[in-house]
Design an enzyme around this catalytic site. Structure first.
Site, short mmCIF file in Angstrom:
data_model
loop_
_atom_site.label_atom_id
_atom_site.label_comp_id
_atom_site.label_asym_id
_atom_site.label_seq_id
_atom_site.Cartn_x
_atom_site.Cartn_y
_atom_site.Cartn_z
N PHE A 129 0.86 -1.18 0.00
CA PHE A 129 0.00 0.00 0.00
C PHE A 129 0.90 1.23 0.00
O PHE A 129 1.63 1.47 0.96
CB PHE A 129 -0.95 0.06 1.20
CG PHE A 129 -1.85 1.26 1.11
CD1 PHE A 129 -3.02 1.22 0.37
CD2 PHE A 129 -1.49 2.47 1.71
CE1 PHE A 129 -3.82 2.36 0.24
CE2 PHE A 129 -2.30 3.60 1.59
CZ PHE A 129 -3.46 3.54 0.85
N ASP A 180 9.30 3.02 2.21
CA ASP A 180 8.07 3.77 2.51
C ASP A 180 7.75 3.57 3.98
O ASP A 180 7.18 2.54 4.38
CB ASP A 180 6.92 3.30 1.62
CG ASP A 180 5.62 4.08 1.88
OD1 ASP A 180 5.56 4.80 2.91
OD2 ASP A 180 4.68 3.97 1.08
N LYS A 210 2.05 10.99 7.28
CA LYS A 210 1.19 10.72 8.43
C LYS A 210 1.64 11.46 9.70
O LYS A 210 1.36 12.64 9.84
CB LYS A 210 1.05 9.21 8.63
CG LYS A 210 0.25 8.56 7.48
CD LYS A 210 -0.34 7.21 7.81
CE LYS A 210 -1.39 6.82 6.79
NZ LYS A 210 -0.94 5.94 5.73
C1 LIG Z 1 -1.06 6.05 4.25
C2 LIG Z 1 0.07 5.55 3.44
C3 LIG Z 1 0.42 6.15 2.22
C4 LIG Z 1 -0.42 7.25 1.60
O1 LIG Z 1 -0.52 8.38 2.40
P1 LIG Z 1 -1.67 9.45 2.12
O2 LIG Z 1 -1.31 10.59 3.02
O3 LIG Z 1 -2.97 8.81 2.50
O4 LIG Z 1 -1.60 9.80 0.69
C5 LIG Z 1 1.52 5.67 1.54
N1 LIG Z 1 2.25 4.66 2.04
C6 LIG Z 1 1.96 4.06 3.20
C7 LIG Z 1 2.82 2.95 3.70
C8 LIG Z 1 0.85 4.47 3.93
O5 LIG Z 1 0.53 3.85 5.07
#
Ligand SMILES: *Cc1c(COP(=O)(O)O)cnc(C)c1O
Length: 408
Positions: free
Chosen positions: A147, A232, A261
Site C-alpha cells: 500500500f 516507505d 502521516k
Molecule cells: C497512508 C500511506 C500512504 C499514503 O498516504 P496518504 O497521506 O494517504 O496519501 C503511503 N504509504 C503508506 C505505507 C501508507 O501507510
C-alpha cells in the site's frame, strides 16, 4: 456572537452525509466531535479510546500540547508563501529531519501519496542521469500486497483489485514480486532497475513483518546491483515500532525514505522524501514542486514533531508498551484470536472468522468504547497513540478479550 447550538445527533449527521459525500469510505458509525490525547468524544459526549490513531497520523495523540502550541504560534506569524519565496521555518525543518533520519536532504510535500510519487520521479531521473538507463526504460520493483497510496500511478502497481478496477489505463514501468522473498527480488532486478520500493512492514496488508534479514538483504542487493532502496515509512516510521524508523531494527539506511502521516502531528498534512544528497540532487528548479509543500505552518509543526522524537521518549514508550501489547495478544490466541503480528505499538490481529468479520469486531469494540479498524477479512489493526498509558492499553486488551469471548 453566539455559536448555534449543536442540535444534530450522530445518527442525523451520518444520514446527512450519504447524499452529499462521496462514498469512497465505509466509516464506523461514530461521529467524533472532540479529542484529547488518547481519547475522542462523539457528538453525544460518549468517550472512546482511540486504538487506531488516524492510521499512525496521530502517533503523539490528539492535540499534543507541544504541537498545538507550535501550530498556534505559527498561525499568528505566517502560514503560506509558496516556494516562490523562502520562508523562515523551512531550513530548520529540513535540517532537523535530515539529522533525525541520518540522511542528507529533504523534499517537502504534503500527503503520503505525493511523497511516493515524488520518489518515483526522483528514482527514474536518477536512473537516466546517473545510472545510464536508456530513455523511458526505467523500472521500479515493488512488493505484492503493497500500500503506497491512491494516485493513478500508485494504483498501477497495487495488487488490490478494489484499488485498481475501473481506474486503468495504468502507468507502466513497475515489476511486482512477492514480499519477503529476496530470491524473487533478485530475479526481478536488472540493468533497467531504478529502485526497489517497499514498506519495511506492510501496514494495510495487516501489519506484515518480514523475516529478520529481509531488509538488510534488500539493502545489500540494491547496493550490489546499483539501484536505489526506497523505504516507505509513511506508516511504520516516526516511533510506531519502538524505533524512529522501522528499518533501524535491521540497522539499514535506505537511499530514499518516505515519511508522512505522523510528520504532520495530526494537525496538517506533511510528507517528505528524505534522501542521500547525490540522489535528490537530480531535481532542478521547475522539474518538481508543490504549492503547499514546505509551507511555514507545515514546517513549524513538522519541526515540533521532530523535536518530540529527538527526546527518544516516544520510541522508548512504544518499545516498552509494545511488550505489553504482544503479551496481551499472545494470551488471546485460542480465545478468539487465531494469530497476530506485532512490533512496537502496532499489531495486526487475525480474529477467528467464526466470531465475526473484522468489521463486526470493530463495531462491537466501538460499542464498548474502543476504536479500531479492520483491514482485510477478519484482521483488525491496533495502532494506538504512542502516548497511551499502560492502564489504557491493559483496559483495551481487556475489552478485546470481553468482545471476543462474549456471545454476539
Ligand atoms: C497512508 C500511506 C500512504 C499514503 O498516504 P496518504 O497521506 O494517504 O496519501 C503511503 N504509504 C503508506 C505505507 C501508507 O501507510
Amino acid at each position: 456572537m453566539t455559536a448555534p447550538a449543536r442540535t444534530r445527533s450522530s445518527a442525523d449527521l451520518i444520514r446527512a452525509e450519504a447524499p452529499v459525500l462521496a462514498h469512497n469510505y465505509h466509516p464506523l458509525p461514530v461521529v467524533v466531535a472532540r479529542a484529547e490525547g488518547t481519547w475522542v468524544e462523539d457528538v453525544e459526549g460518549r468517550r472512546y479510546l482511540d486504538m487506531l490513531a488516524g492510521y499512525s497520523a496521530l502517533n503523539f495523540g490528539h492535540r499534543h500540547p507541544v504541537l498545538i502550541e507550535a501550530a498556534h504560534r505559527q498561525l499568528d506569524q505566517l502560514t503560506l508563501t509558496s516556494r516562490a519565496f523562502h520562508n523562515d521555518r523551512l531550513a530548520q525543518f529540513a535540517e532537523s529531519l535530515a539529522e533525525l533520519t541520518g540522511l542528507d536532504m529533504v523534499l517537502p510535500m504534503n500527503t503520503g501519496a505525493e511523497a511516493v510519487e515524488s520518489a518515483i520521479k526522483v528514482a527514474r531521473k536518477w536512473a537516466y542521469e546517473v545510472k545510464g538507463v536508456a530513455p523511458d526504460q526505467a523500472t521500479i520493483v515493488v512488493a505484492a500486497d503493497n500500500f503506497h497510496g491512491r494516485t493513478t500511478t500508485i494504483v498501477s502497481f497495487s495488487t488490490d483489485d478494489t484499488a485498481r478496477t475501473g481506474f486503468g489505463p495504468f502507468t507502466p514501468g513497475f515489476r511486482i514480486v512477492p514480499y519477503n522473498d529476496l530470491a524473487a527480488l533478485e530475479a526481478a532486478v536488472d540493468e533497467t532497475t531504478a529502485a526497489v520500493l517497499i514498506e519495511p512492514i506492510q501496514g494495510e496488508a495487516g501489519v506484515v513483518i518480514p523475516d529478520d534479514g529481509y531488509l538488510a538483504g534488500v539493502r545489500e542487493l540494491t547496493r550490489r546491483t546499483g539501484c536505489l532502496f526506497i523505504a516507505d515509512e509513511i506508516q511504520s516510521g516516526l516511533g510506531r515500532t519502538g524505533r524512529t524508523l522501522a528499518v533501524e531494527h535491521e540497522s539499514v539506511v535506505p537511499d530514499m525514505l518516505l515519511l508522512g502521516k505522523a510528520l504532520g502531528g495530526g494537525i496538517v498534512p506533511v510528507s517528505a522524501v528524505v534522501a542521500r544528497r547525490d540522489v535528490l540532487a537530480v531535481l532542478r528548479p521547475g522539474e518538481h514542486g508543490s504549492t503547499f509543500g514546505g509551507n511555514p505552518l507545515a514546517a513549524a509543526v513538522g519541526s515540533a514533531v521532530v523535536g518530540l522524537l529527538e527526546t527518544g521518549e516516544f520510541q522508548r514508550g512504544a518499545a516498552e508498551l509494545g511488550v505489553v501489547l504482544r503479551d496481551g495478544l499472545a494470551a488471546l490466541v485460542g480465545k478468539g484470536v487465531v494469530g497476530f503480528r506485532a512490533r512496537g505499538l502496532w499489531a495486526g490481529v487475525d480474529i477467528d472468522p467464526a466470531i465475526g468479520t473484522g468489521r463486526e469486531i470493530s463495531e462491537r469494540l466501538m460499542r464498548e468504547g474502543i476504536l479500531v479498524k479492520d483491514t482485510h477479512g477478519s484482521t483488525i489493526r491496533l495502532a494506538p497513540p504512542l502516548t497511551i498509558t499502560g492502564e489504557e492499553l491493559a483496559s483495551a486488551l481487556g475489552t478485546l478479550e470481553k468482545v471476543l469471548t462474549q456471545e454476539a
